[in-house]
Enzyme design. Sequence first.
Site, PDB file in Angstrom:
ATOM      1  N   LYS A  27      -1.403  -8.404  15.952  1.00 50.62           N
ATOM      2  CA  LYS A  27      -0.619  -9.502  15.360  1.00 50.62           C
ATOM      3  C   LYS A  27      -1.112 -10.839  15.936  1.00 50.62           C
ATOM      4  CE  LYS A  27       2.358  -9.405  12.807  1.00 50.62           C
ATOM      5  NZ  LYS A  27       2.420  -9.370  11.321  1.00 50.62           N
TER       6      LYS A  27
ATOM      7  N   THR B 297       5.397 -12.061  15.062  1.00 48.44           N
ATOM      8  CA  THR B 297       6.353 -11.497  16.005  1.00 48.44           C
ATOM      9  C   THR B 297       6.307 -12.218  17.348  1.00 48.44           C
ATOM     10  OG1 THR B 297       6.716  -9.525  17.361  1.00 48.44           O
ATOM     11  CG2 THR B 297       4.535  -9.775  16.466  1.00 48.44           C
ATOM     12  N   ASP B 298       7.409 -12.146  18.085  1.00 46.34           N
ATOM     13  CA  ASP B 298       7.431 -12.705  19.444  1.00 46.34           C
ATOM     14  C   ASP B 298       6.604 -11.859  20.420  1.00 46.34           C
ATOM     15  OD1 ASP B 298       9.103 -10.464  19.598  1.00 46.34           O
ATOM     16  OD2 ASP B 298      10.827 -11.538  20.425  1.00 46.34           O
ATOM     17  N   GLU B 299       6.219 -10.640  19.979  1.00 45.23           N
ATOM     18  CA  GLU B 299       5.528  -9.743  20.911  1.00 45.23           C
ATOM     19  C   GLU B 299       4.136 -10.258  21.274  1.00 45.23           C
ATOM     20  OE1 GLU B 299       6.090  -5.550  20.283  1.00 45.23           O
ATOM     21  OE2 GLU B 299       7.868  -5.900  19.068  1.00 45.23           O
TER      22      GLU B 299
ATOM     23  N   ASN C  34      18.602  -2.476  26.008  1.00 47.98           N
ATOM     24  CA  ASN C  34      18.634  -1.390  25.028  1.00 47.98           C
ATOM     25  C   ASN C  34      19.862  -0.506  25.202  1.00 47.98           C
ATOM     26  OD1 ASN C  34      16.220  -2.277  23.974  1.00 47.98           O
ATOM     27  ND2 ASN C  34      14.970  -0.902  25.242  1.00 47.98           N
TER      28      ASN C  34
ATOM     29  N   TYR D 108      -0.316  -3.090  18.900  1.00 49.31           N
ATOM     30  CA  TYR D 108       0.389  -3.787  17.806  1.00 49.31           C
ATOM     31  C   TYR D 108       0.388  -5.285  18.060  1.00 49.31           C
ATOM     32  CZ  TYR D 108       4.456  -5.845  15.419  1.00 49.31           C
ATOM     33  OH  TYR D 108       5.282  -6.676  14.696  1.00 49.31           O
TER      34      TYR D 108
ATOM     35  N   ARG E 133      15.801  -7.109  24.462  1.00 47.81           N
ATOM     36  CA  ARG E 133      15.283  -7.645  23.207  1.00 47.81           C
ATOM     37  C   ARG E 133      16.276  -8.680  22.688  1.00 47.81           C
ATOM     38  NH1 ARG E 133      11.580  -5.483  25.199  1.00 47.81           N
ATOM     39  NH2 ARG E 133      10.142  -3.937  24.322  1.00 47.81           N
TER      40      ARG E 133
ATOM     41  N   ALA F  48       0.823  -1.212   0.000  1.00 44.84           N
ATOM     42  CA  ALA F  48       0.000   0.000   0.000  1.00 44.84           C
ATOM     43  C   ALA F  48       0.855   1.259   0.000  1.00 44.84           C
ATOM     44  CB  ALA F  48      -0.920   0.000   1.219  1.00 44.84           C
TER      45      ALA F  48
ATOM     46  N   ARG G 132       8.007   4.330  27.440  1.00 41.60           N
ATOM     47  CA  ARG G 132       6.841   3.995  26.620  1.00 41.60           C
ATOM     48  C   ARG G 132       5.772   3.403  27.553  1.00 41.60           C
ATOM     49  NH1 ARG G 132       8.242  -0.571  22.296  1.00 41.60           N
ATOM     50  NH2 ARG G 132       8.711   1.152  20.900  1.00 41.60           N
TER      51      ARG G 132
HETATM   52  P1  NAD Z   1       7.487  -2.179   8.023  1.00 40.05           P
HETATM   53  O1  NAD Z   1       6.593  -1.286   8.797  1.00 40.05           O
HETATM   54  O2  NAD Z   1       8.887  -1.730   7.736  1.00 40.05           O
HETATM   55  O3  NAD Z   1       6.834  -2.513   6.600  1.00 40.05           O
HETATM   56  C1  NAD Z   1       5.468  -2.817   6.466  1.00 40.05           C
HETATM   57  C2  NAD Z   1       5.128  -2.760   4.970  1.00 40.05           C
HETATM   58  O4  NAD Z   1       3.734  -3.109   4.834  1.00 40.05           O
HETATM   59  C3  NAD Z   1       5.297  -1.373   4.350  1.00 40.05           C
HETATM   60  O5  NAD Z   1       5.908  -1.488   3.081  1.00 40.05           O
HETATM   61  C4  NAD Z   1       3.869  -0.863   4.209  1.00 40.05           C
HETATM   62  O6  NAD Z   1       3.703   0.049   3.115  1.00 40.05           O
HETATM   63  C5  NAD Z   1       3.120  -2.161   3.973  1.00 40.05           C
HETATM   64  N1  NAD Z   1       1.699  -2.071   4.334  1.00 40.05           N
HETATM   65  C6  NAD Z   1       1.175  -1.537   5.473  1.00 40.05           C
HETATM   66  N2  NAD Z   1      -0.168  -1.601   5.422  1.00 40.05           N
HETATM   67  C7  NAD Z   1      -0.500  -2.212   4.250  1.00 40.05           C
HETATM   68  C8  NAD Z   1      -1.719  -2.571   3.632  1.00 40.05           C
HETATM   69  N3  NAD Z   1      -2.917  -2.318   4.220  1.00 40.05           N
HETATM   70  N4  NAD Z   1      -1.688  -3.194   2.436  1.00 40.05           N
HETATM   71  C9  NAD Z   1      -0.504  -3.452   1.815  1.00 40.05           C
HETATM   72  N5  NAD Z   1       0.686  -3.111   2.351  1.00 40.05           N
HETATM   73  C10 NAD Z   1       0.683  -2.500   3.551  1.00 40.05           C
HETATM   74  O7  NAD Z   1       7.485  -3.566   8.793  1.00 40.05           O
HETATM   75  P2  NAD Z   1       8.658  -4.631   8.992  1.00 40.05           P
HETATM   76  O8  NAD Z   1       9.466  -4.238  10.155  1.00 40.05           O
HETATM   77  O9  NAD Z   1       9.284  -4.893   7.683  1.00 40.05           O
HETATM   78  O10 NAD Z   1       7.800  -5.910   9.428  1.00 40.05           O
HETATM   79  C11 NAD Z   1       7.273  -6.796   8.435  1.00 40.05           C
HETATM   80  C12 NAD Z   1       6.486  -7.893   9.128  1.00 40.05           C
HETATM   81  O11 NAD Z   1       7.341  -8.592  10.030  1.00 40.05           O
HETATM   82  C13 NAD Z   1       5.318  -7.373   9.963  1.00 40.05           C
HETATM   83  O12 NAD Z   1       4.239  -8.264   9.785  1.00 40.05           O
HETATM   84  C14 NAD Z   1       5.844  -7.425  11.397  1.00 40.05           C
HETATM   85  O13 NAD Z   1       4.791  -7.649  12.302  1.00 40.05           O
HETATM   86  C15 NAD Z   1       6.778  -8.618  11.333  1.00 40.05           C
HETATM   87  N6  NAD Z   1       7.915  -8.589  12.282  1.00 40.05           N
HETATM   88  C16 NAD Z   1       8.734  -7.499  12.346  1.00 40.05           C
HETATM   89  C17 NAD Z   1       9.821  -7.515  13.219  1.00 40.05           C
HETATM   90  C18 NAD Z   1      10.787  -6.346  13.303  1.00 40.05           C
HETATM   91  O14 NAD Z   1      11.683  -6.358  14.149  1.00 40.05           O
HETATM   92  N7  NAD Z   1      10.687  -5.344  12.452  1.00 40.05           N
HETATM   93  C19 NAD Z   1      10.067  -8.642  14.008  1.00 40.05           C
HETATM   94  C20 NAD Z   1       9.197  -9.749  13.905  1.00 40.05           C
HETATM   95  C21 NAD Z   1       8.132  -9.705  13.022  1.00 40.05           C
HETATM   96  P1  TYD Z   2      11.607  -0.811  18.694  1.00 35.87           P
HETATM   97  O1  TYD Z   2      12.751  -0.735  17.734  1.00 35.87           O
HETATM   98  O2  TYD Z   2      10.522   0.210  18.588  1.00 35.87           O
HETATM   99  O3  TYD Z   2      11.024  -2.292  18.620  1.00 35.87           O
HETATM  100  P2  TYD Z   2       9.946  -3.041  19.611  1.00 35.87           P
HETATM  101  O4  TYD Z   2       9.222  -2.030  20.391  1.00 35.87           O
HETATM  102  O5  TYD Z   2       9.083  -3.719  18.604  1.00 35.87           O
HETATM  103  O6  TYD Z   2      10.755  -3.998  20.445  1.00 35.87           O
HETATM  104  O7  TYD Z   2      12.212  -0.717  20.161  1.00 35.87           O
HETATM  105  C1  TYD Z   2      13.189  -1.631  20.607  1.00 35.87           C
HETATM  106  C2  TYD Z   2      13.440  -1.324  22.070  1.00 35.87           C
HETATM  107  O8  TYD Z   2      14.061  -0.029  22.148  1.00 35.87           O
HETATM  108  C3  TYD Z   2      12.161  -1.215  22.882  1.00 35.87           C
HETATM  109  O9  TYD Z   2      12.429  -1.715  24.206  1.00 35.87           O
HETATM  110  C4  TYD Z   2      11.882   0.278  22.943  1.00 35.87           C
HETATM  111  C5  TYD Z   2      13.265   0.875  22.924  1.00 35.87           C
HETATM  112  N1  TYD Z   2      13.429   2.187  22.286  1.00 35.87           N
HETATM  113  C6  TYD Z   2      14.140   3.200  22.932  1.00 35.87           C
HETATM  114  O10 TYD Z   2      14.644   3.022  24.065  1.00 35.87           O
HETATM  115  N2  TYD Z   2      14.294   4.395  22.286  1.00 35.87           N
HETATM  116  C7  TYD Z   2      13.762   4.635  21.056  1.00 35.87           C
HETATM  117  O11 TYD Z   2      13.910   5.766  20.512  1.00 35.87           O
HETATM  118  C8  TYD Z   2      13.031   3.596  20.407  1.00 35.87           C
HETATM  119  C9  TYD Z   2      12.413   3.805  19.044  1.00 35.87           C
HETATM  120  C10 TYD Z   2      12.891   2.374  21.055  1.00 35.87           C
END
Ligand code: NAD
Ligand code: TYD
Length: 370
Positions: free
Chosen positions: A164, A134-136, A259, A160, A224, A35, A305
Amino acid sequence: MADLLVTGGAGFIGANFVRYWRAAHPNDRVIVLDALTYAGNPASLEGDDGRPVSTLIHGDICTPGLAESLLREHRIDTVVHFAAESHVDRSIHGPDAFLETNVRGTHELLKAARAAWLDGAWTGGPVRFHHVSTDEVYGSLEPDDRPFQETSPYAPNSPYAATKAASDHLVRAYHHTYGLPVTTSNCSNNYGPYQFPEKLIPLSLVNALGGKPMPIYGDGMNVRDWLYVGDHCRAIDRVLSDGRVGAVYSVGGRNEWTNIAVVRLLCRLLDGAFGADAGLAARFPDAPPARGRQTSTLITFVRDRPGHDRRYAIDADRIGLELGFRPSESFETGLERTVAWYLANERWWRAVMDGSYREWTERQYGATAG
Ligand code: NAD
Ligand code: TYD
């Protein structure tokens, strides 16, 4: 040969996955459905020659009928579902978009896969719907608790994580009720190239280069389990190739860090990079090492947070024993690669920080979801 639809492929992990897949499976076809929200950036899908590494379809997974028509038209046999609203802080301030994409959007995709693959008209080979989670969803661990595993009870704490969790349950239900061939992976925190600078590691990096504060929430002792994004992509490949249909796999790095320790390591790596390359001081004159100071002087403790989960950790035994998956990067090597990538790809993150990537995206792809 497989025909993949990768949802959310213009986001952080999705783009890394598409790039990984094109290199590892050059004969497969990959189509991205995205999107292009604020988190989606077509520049993340550009190859070295500036051309896109895959077809990108600008569309919303929540649009009824869209995914089904794509599955039929392109004879897709594998859906890899990354699309999501993914940032915990945003989910605290505006949960609605999370319900829409993460819950309703996932359900639209499941309906599409069921209609295209299970209605009797599918003439292709085996099909698979892989859900990236996600593990969350498991909530927060105490310091002495055993890491999360596939059988851990769900206890999501943020909007979030709750959305999920709901999507995980829908995926499971579509397998159980309709026989949809699904797999799910629940992964720990990722880091690496193309991560949007709102998450801890890229935000800290980009702020440090600009001489801005590196915000640490609360006491900085939240833990984390960090995994290099390329390792996550390999893990998904293992699940797609040999994972048991209907199974869930926990993916993690056995790599728990507070962190504050993450950010201190990042600071040391940046100090080292400036020490090794005199040109960096000229490119980033506001960064502390360009002014004879340590990067860690920018560390700033800020208000915590709300509902901040204390600790996440993953027991990745199942994917290790069944599928032979092991992370290839240590945290030090993975972070070094990440720092090197952000230093070498200033144009990518500058366009994100100054918002110009949005104008460029809208010129190329039309109005975006915001
Ligand atoms: P991100 O936010 O970087 O990317 C999300 C993508 O989805 C973007 O390109 C966005 O444009 C697209 N998107 C959002 N809403 C949409 C919709 N309605 N239709 C089509 N596309 C849409 O996320 P990420 O960090 O790359 O995470 C990807 C997946 O992995 C997610 O499902 C997240 O829950 C999971 N995940 C992420 C992490 C992490 O550390 N980032 C860890 C474990 C799992
Ligand atoms: P984040 O990267 O937002 O991932 P998640 O919340 O999905 O684990 O954050 C990672 C950890 O870092 C989380 O404990 C929140 C903390 N954090 C900070 O301390 N400062 C920041 O500016 C951000 C974005 C996150």
